[in-house]
Design a protein around this motif. Structure first.
Motif, PDB file in Angstrom:
ATOM      1  N   THR A   1     -14.358  29.970  -2.822  1.00 60.10           N
ATOM      2  CA  THR A   1     -13.371  30.914  -2.299  1.00 60.10           C
ATOM      3  C   THR A   1     -12.977  31.932  -3.363  1.00 60.10           C
TER       4      THR A   1
ATOM      5  N   VAL B   1     -15.931  34.359  -3.991  1.00 62.06           N
ATOM      6  CA  VAL B   1     -16.073  35.350  -2.920  1.00 62.06           C
ATOM      7  C   VAL B   1     -14.958  36.384  -3.011  1.00 62.06           C
TER       8      VAL B   1
ATOM      9  N   THR C   1     -15.633  38.701  -5.960  1.00 60.51           N
ATOM     10  CA  THR C   1     -16.764  39.577  -5.660  1.00 60.51           C
ATOM     11  C   THR C   1     -16.341  40.703  -4.728  1.00 60.51           C
TER      12      THR C   1
END
Length: 81
Positions: free
Chosen positions: A20, A23, A26
């Motif tokens: 999590t 992501v 990112t």
């Protein structure tokens, strides 16, 4: 619950949490890159305006200003003693 089940559950939670965060970071980097591109596209930097450094380098400091600063520093140091 046995120790093995608890360790497996902890590992799963850790993997989910790390995924999590990965992501999210990112996506954050991608969004910031897109914002940077859009700002550069819609608000280009002005090439003709001189920067502060150029202004300081192009303007010569007057000898009177240098003398005034020197006198002020000298007076300040005398008062500190």
């Amino acid at each position: 619950m046995s120790v093995n089940q608890m360790l497996q559950q902890a590992a799963e939670l850790m993997a989910i949490g790390m995924a999590t965060v990965f992501v999210f970071l990112t996506l954050l980097v991608i969004i910031i890159q897109l914002m940077s591109l859009s700002v550069r596209r819609f608000f280009p930097s002005k090439k003709n305006s001189p920067t502060t450094v150029e202004l300081v380098e192009s303007d010569a400091i007057s000898p009177k200003v240098v003398a005034a600063i020197t006198a002020a520093v000298h007076q300040h140091r005398q008062q500190q003693l």
